[in-house]
Each structure stands twice: as structure tokens, then as C-alpha cells.
Write a protein that holds these residues in place. Structure first.
Motif, PDB file in Angstrom:
ATOM      1  N   ASP A 107       0.654  -1.125  -0.088  1.00 26.18           N
ATOM      2  CA  ASP A 107       0.044   0.236  -0.172  1.00 26.18           C
ATOM      3  C   ASP A 107       0.825   1.363   0.211  1.00 26.18           C
ATOM      4  OD1 ASP A 107      -1.917  -1.891   0.250  1.00 26.18           O
ATOM      5  OD2 ASP A 107      -2.407  -1.463   2.330  1.00 26.18           O
ATOM      6  N   ARG A 108       2.023   1.233   0.691  1.00 22.70           N
ATOM      7  CA  ARG A 108       3.001   2.423   0.747  1.00 22.70           C
ATOM      8  C   ARG A 108       3.965   2.593  -0.156  1.00 22.70           C
ATOM      9  NH1 ARG A 108       2.270   3.625   7.355  1.00 22.70           N
ATOM     10  NH2 ARG A 108      -0.042   3.679   7.316  1.00 22.70           N
ATOM     11  N   LEU A 109       4.798   1.451  -0.238  1.00 16.94           N
ATOM     12  CA  LEU A 109       6.026   1.406  -0.943  1.00 16.94           C
ATOM     13  C   LEU A 109       5.645   1.109  -2.528  1.00 16.94           C
ATOM     14  CD1 LEU A 109       8.986   1.601  -1.112  1.00 16.94           C
ATOM     15  CD2 LEU A 109       9.027  -0.759  -0.421  1.00 16.94           C
ATOM     16  N   GLY A 110       4.610   0.450  -2.938  1.00 21.09           N
ATOM     17  CA  GLY A 110       4.154   0.360  -4.140  1.00 21.09           C
ATOM     18  C   GLY A 110       4.381  -0.845  -4.953  1.00 21.09           C
ATOM     19  N   PHE A 111       4.798  -2.108  -4.273  1.00 19.12           N
ATOM     20  CA  PHE A 111       4.995  -3.487  -4.554  1.00 19.12           C
ATOM     21  C   PHE A 111       3.427  -3.954  -4.895  1.00 19.12           C
ATOM     22  CE2 PHE A 111       9.169  -3.633  -2.768  1.00 19.12           C
ATOM     23  CZ  PHE A 111      10.024  -3.789  -4.208  1.00 19.12           C
ATOM     24  N   GLU A 112       3.436  -4.974  -5.908  1.00 22.99           N
ATOM     25  CA  GLU A 112       2.075  -5.785  -6.059  1.00 22.99           C
ATOM     26  C   GLU A 112       2.382  -6.918  -5.600  1.00 22.99           C
ATOM     27  OE1 GLU A 112       1.756  -5.782 -10.394  1.00 22.99           O
ATOM     28  OE2 GLU A 112       1.289  -3.830 -10.507  1.00 22.99           O
ATOM     29  N   THR A 113       1.096  -7.451  -4.806  1.00 22.45           N
ATOM     30  CA  THR A 113       1.149  -8.713  -4.351  1.00 22.45           C
ATOM     31  C   THR A 113       1.202  -9.962  -5.558  1.00 22.45           C
ATOM     32  OG1 THR A 113      -0.054  -8.014  -2.264  1.00 22.45           O
ATOM     33  CG2 THR A 113      -0.152 -10.364  -2.903  1.00 22.45           C
ATOM     34  N   THR A 114       1.996 -11.080  -5.586  1.00 20.23           N
ATOM     35  CA  THR A 114       2.150 -11.883  -6.401  1.00 20.23           C
ATOM     36  C   THR A 114       1.666 -13.239  -5.749  1.00 20.23           C
ATOM     37  OG1 THR A 114       4.262 -12.357  -5.986  1.00 20.23           O
ATOM     38  CG2 THR A 114       3.866 -10.838  -7.777  1.00 20.23           C
ATOM     39  N   ALA A 115       1.871 -13.577  -4.532  1.00 24.46           N
ATOM     40  CA  ALA A 115       1.431 -14.738  -3.920  1.00 24.46           C
ATOM     41  C   ALA A 115       1.211 -14.399  -2.556  1.00 24.46           C
ATOM     42  CB  ALA A 115       2.338 -15.803  -4.307  1.00 24.46           C
ATOM     43  N   GLU A 116       0.619 -15.328  -1.816  1.00 26.91           N
ATOM     44  CA  GLU A 116       0.293 -15.134  -0.309  1.00 26.91           C
ATOM     45  C   GLU A 116      -0.209 -16.465   0.125  1.00 26.91           C
ATOM     46  OE1 GLU A 116      -1.984 -12.353   2.858  1.00 26.91           O
ATOM     47  OE2 GLU A 116      -2.377 -12.057   0.633  1.00 26.91           O
ATOM     48  N   MET A 117       0.494 -16.902   1.446  1.00 27.25           N
ATOM     49  CA  MET A 117       0.362 -17.808   2.402  1.00 27.25           C
ATOM     50  C   MET A 117      -0.531 -17.370   3.514  1.00 27.25           C
ATOM     51  SD  MET A 117       3.750 -20.231   2.432  1.00 27.25           S
ATOM     52  CE  MET A 117       4.408 -20.600   0.789  1.00 27.25           C
ATOM     53  N   PRO A 118      -1.843 -17.361   3.671  1.00 26.43           N
ATOM     54  CA  PRO A 118      -2.546 -16.425   4.267  1.00 26.43           C
ATOM     55  C   PRO A 118      -2.168 -16.240   5.796  1.00 26.43           C
ATOM     56  CG  PRO A 118      -3.875 -17.520   2.773  1.00 26.43           C
ATOM     57  CD  PRO A 118      -2.786 -18.154   2.803  1.00 26.43           C
ATOM     58  N   GLY A 119      -1.825 -15.375   6.399  1.00 31.61           N
ATOM     59  CA  GLY A 119      -1.206 -15.269   7.555  1.00 31.61           C
ATOM     60  C   GLY A 119       0.169 -15.420   8.082  1.00 31.61           C
ATOM     61  N   THR A 120       0.562 -16.195   7.173  1.00 33.55           N
ATOM     62  CA  THR A 120       1.954 -16.430   7.380  1.00 33.55           C
ATOM     63  C   THR A 120       3.140 -16.087   6.363  1.00 33.55           C
ATOM     64  OG1 THR A 120       1.948 -18.329   5.819  1.00 33.55           O
ATOM     65  CG2 THR A 120       1.091 -18.619   8.140  1.00 33.55           C
ATOM     66  N   ALA A 121       2.864 -15.764   4.938  1.00 32.69           N
ATOM     67  CA  ALA A 121       3.725 -15.196   3.936  1.00 32.69           C
ATOM     68  C   ALA A 121       3.473 -14.410   3.047  1.00 32.69           C
ATOM     69  CB  ALA A 121       4.827 -16.425   3.556  1.00 32.69           C
ATOM     70  N   LEU A 122       3.976 -13.277   2.573  1.00 34.95           N
ATOM     71  CA  LEU A 122       3.438 -12.669   1.540  1.00 34.95           C
ATOM     72  C   LEU A 122       4.670 -12.373   0.619  1.00 34.95           C
ATOM     73  CD1 LEU A 122       1.473 -10.648   0.601  1.00 34.95           C
ATOM     74  CD2 LEU A 122       2.716  -8.733   1.800  1.00 34.95           C
ATOM     75  N   PHE A 123       4.348 -12.433  -0.927  1.00 38.98           N
ATOM     76  CA  PHE A 123       5.253 -12.419  -1.798  1.00 38.98           C
ATOM     77  C   PHE A 123       4.963 -11.099  -2.690  1.00 38.98           C
ATOM     78  CE2 PHE A 123       5.220 -16.607  -0.367  1.00 38.98           C
ATOM     79  CZ  PHE A 123       6.592 -17.001  -0.455  1.00 38.98           C
ATOM     80  N   VAL A 124       5.834 -10.275  -3.030  1.00 40.36           N
ATOM     81  CA  VAL A 124       5.411  -8.932  -3.861  1.00 40.36           C
ATOM     82  C   VAL A 124       6.664  -8.877  -4.910  1.00 40.36           C
ATOM     83  CG1 VAL A 124       4.282  -7.965  -1.688  1.00 40.36           C
ATOM     84  CG2 VAL A 124       6.640  -7.329  -2.116  1.00 40.36           C
ATOM     85  N   SER A 125       6.165  -8.025  -5.975  1.00 37.44           N
ATOM     86  CA  SER A 125       7.096  -7.810  -7.138  1.00 37.44           C
ATOM     87  C   SER A 125       6.678  -6.394  -7.790  1.00 37.44           C
ATOM     88  CB  SER A 125       7.245  -8.798  -7.943  1.00 37.44           C
ATOM     89  OG  SER A 125       6.205  -8.671  -8.940  1.00 37.44           O
ATOM     90  N   ALA A 126       7.530  -5.983  -8.631  1.00 40.57           N
ATOM     91  CA  ALA A 126       7.229  -5.011  -9.583  1.00 40.57           C
ATOM     92  C   ALA A 126       7.528  -5.612 -11.231  1.00 40.57           C
ATOM     93  CB  ALA A 126       8.141  -3.795  -9.405  1.00 40.57           C
ATOM     94  N   GLY A 127       6.878  -5.067 -11.901  1.00 38.18           N
ATOM     95  CA  GLY A 127       7.177  -5.553 -13.285  1.00 38.18           C
ATOM     96  C   GLY A 127       6.838  -6.810 -13.710  1.00 38.18           C
ATOM     97  N   GLY A 128       6.031  -7.745 -13.254  1.00 36.77           N
ATOM     98  CA  GLY A 128       5.464  -8.922 -13.488  1.00 36.77           C
ATOM     99  C   GLY A 128       6.697 -10.065 -13.101  1.00 36.77           C
ATOM    100  N   TYR A 129       7.419  -9.775 -12.242  1.00 40.81           N
ATOM    101  CA  TYR A 129       8.396 -10.764 -11.439  1.00 40.81           C
ATOM    102  C   TYR A 129       7.607 -11.711 -10.758  1.00 40.81           C
ATOM    103  CZ  TYR A 129      12.891 -12.991 -10.346  1.00 40.81           C
ATOM    104  OH  TYR A 129      13.738 -13.941 -10.062  1.00 40.81           O
ATOM    105  N   HIS A 130       8.109 -12.998 -10.237  1.00 43.55           N
ATOM    106  CA  HIS A 130       7.712 -13.749  -9.467  1.00 43.55           C
ATOM    107  C   HIS A 130       7.457 -13.174  -7.969  1.00 43.55           C
ATOM    108  CE1 HIS A 130      11.416 -15.738  -8.267  1.00 43.55           C
ATOM    109  NE2 HIS A 130      11.427 -16.061  -9.586  1.00 43.55           N
ATOM    110  N   HIS A 131       8.593 -12.826  -7.526  1.00 47.90           N
ATOM    111  CA  HIS A 131       8.508 -11.830  -6.368  1.00 47.90           C
ATOM    112  C   HIS A 131      10.092 -11.420  -6.171  1.00 47.90           C
ATOM    113  CE1 HIS A 131      10.453 -15.840  -4.620  1.00 47.90           C
ATOM    114  NE2 HIS A 131      10.785 -15.023  -3.739  1.00 47.90           N
TER     115      HIS A 131
END
Length: 276
Positions: free
Chosen positions: A181-205
Motif C-alpha cells: 500500500d505504501r512502498l508500491g509493490f504488487e502482491t504476487t502470492a500469499e500464504m494467508p497469515g504466514t507469508a507474502l510475496f511481492v514484486s514489480a514489473g511482473g516478476y514472481h517476487h
């Protein structure tokens, strides 16, 4: 992603690990600071900090630095070299569908991932989420198939860079608020409540955050381990917009016109620069 800076207690031993075992080149050695990389690109920067303590196991900080190799042969050379020079530090290997990865601990306990990406055309996306998994990857079979004579002679073949950074954080919700929300990455995958994966430009993370060892962790004190992580944005306009956005959200920044620095919610120091 730019270089990862580590605070280290034994500069000589850590330099030898990343130079001789992983196969990075010493690009600069100025007093208490050693920068290693490939070509002109820094990958790991070591800051001699012998007065600092080791972080406790459940504190926030670095989960691993992931070094991306440009071919399976280059990855195999590095994996073979680390396994030969530092037996007992191998912690696992996985086929993640988007990549093949091997995991180690460096001499001071920092997690290290060595990996290679499959071509982006082989990645599977569903509604903005990339398909990743943790499938068994036989390290001996991988080496038999990919280790070349050149790789046997030494690990410094091909190209290598920081592919992604994985952090231990206190909670995933705060990580999403800050990094997405602030830095501007996009969420690409998530393990609910335990892990978050984010990227820019369509990379996996480019970054990941998990609570597997650190759920509930608060702000870090300065310790051995992660000192700073660097992010590169495409242009000065992007850098300026980021600084304005962080100020808007009340995040204290240090902005000298060429770099913007700030802390995440766990006091991990982030420096953003422009690649141009």
C-alpha cells in the motif's frame, strides 16, 4: 533489487565465503567494508561490526538473501562450490515451478538462497497470482545434469545478482500495508497469515516476508545480520514520487536528492536509488 548489506563479526571469514565459495568477486575493500559482486554490480556488501550481537532466533530481520544465476550451469557451479567448502551448511533445495533453488547458511547464520529462474513464458499466472510450489529437487541429480568442467574448476561463471530478499517480520498485515500500500509493490502470492510475496514489473517476487520464526516480533535493535537492503527504481521521477508518497504516509525519510532511505515497521533499513 540492489545489494544486500550485512553487518558481520568476522570480515575475513565472511569475505572468503562469498568470494571463494559462492564465487563473487571483490569489487571494493575499503577498511571495514568489502563489496562483492559480478561484473560491476554489487551483490553483497559486508560491514565489519564486531561489537554487535547476533540477533535472537525469533527477531525480525533477514530470512535469506537470494542470489539469482543466469544459467543452470552457473548455479550448479556455485552450489557445488559451497557444498564442497562448507559441508553441513546446506539446508534444503526446492523446485518452485518458477525457479530451482538451493538453500544454505553462511558462516554467521545468515540465510542464503542460490537459484535459477525458468523462462517467464513457463510461469503460470491466475488472476494476478503466480503459481509457485515447493517440490522436491534432488541436489545430486541437479549437479550431475548441470555441473560442467568449467564449473568444477571454480564457481565464478556466468552472471549473478540479487534476485529477491526474504525477510522475517512480525505480522503479514503490517508487511502488506507497508510494502504494497505504501512502498508500491504488487502482491504476487500469499500464504494467508504466514507469508507474502511481492514484486514489480511482473516478476514472481522481488521481496517476501514471513512470520515462520518471528510472529509478533517488534522493531529490531542494530545487530549482526541485515544492515540494509537496496532497491533500484527506473528514474529520478520515480524516486521523487516515492519520497513524496512516503512523506504523505508519515514515514520519516532521509532524502539527499539521489537516494531515499527509510525504515520498515521492523526497523529494517531500506535505501532506494535510481538506476539512471
Amino acid at each position: 533489487m540492489g545489494a544486500v548489506t550485512l553487518n558481520v563479526a568476522d570480515l575475513d571469514a565472511m569475505t572468503a565465503y562469498y568470494r571463494d565459495a559462492v564465487g563473487l568477486t571483490v569489487l571494493d575493500a575499503s577498511g571495514p567494508r568489502v563489496a562483492l559482486g559480478r561484473g560491476a554490480r554489487e551483490v553483497v556488501v559486508l560491514e565489519h561490526s564486531p561489537d554487535l550481537r547476533h540477533a535472537a532466533p525469533r527477531e525480525a530481520g533477514l530470512f535469506h538473501t537470494a542470489i539469482l544465476f543466469d544459467s543452470e550451469a552457473a548455479l550448479a557451479a556455485a552450489v557445488y562450490s559451497v557444498a564442497q567448502r562448507h559441508p553441513g551448511t546446506f539446508t534444503g533445495s526446492s523446485d518452485h515451478l518458477v525457479s530451482k533453488a538451493f538453500y544454505f547458511d553462511d558462516p554467521e547464520g545468515n540465510g542464503v538462497e542460490l537459484y535459477w529462474d525458468r523462462d517467464r513464458s513457463a510461469w503460470s499466472w491466475v488472476h494476478g497470482t503466480v503459481e509457485m510450489s515447493t517440490l522436491y529437487l534432488d541436489p545430486n541429480a541437479f549437479l550431475q545434469q548441470n555441473l560442467t568442467e568449467e564449473g568444477l574448476a571454480g564457481p565464478g561463471i556466468g552472471d549473478a545478482r540479487v534476485g529477491h530478499i526474504h525477510l522475517s517480520v512480525g505480522d503479514v498485515g503490517s508487511a502488506r500495508e507497508f510494502y504494497v500500500d505504501r512502498l508500491g509493490f504488487e502482491t504476487t502470492a500469499e500464504m494467508p497469515g504466514t507469508a507474502l510475496f511481492v514484486s514489480a514489473g511482473g516478476y514472481h517476487h522481488h521481496m517476501a516476508m514471513n512470520v515462520w520464526n518471528s510472529r509478533g516480533a517488534g522493531r529490531r535493535q542494530r545487530t549482526l545480520g541485515l544492515g540494509r537492503l537496496d532497491i533500484e527504481v527506473p528514474s529520478a521521477d520515480d524516486l521523487g514520487a516515492l519520497g513524496e508518497r512516503m512523506t504523505h504516509y508519515g514515514i520519516r525519510t532521509r532524502d539527499d536528492g539521489r537516494t531515499v532511505e527509510f525504515d520498515d515497521p521492523w526497523a529494517n533499513l531500506i535505501r532506494v536509488t535510481t538506476g539512471r
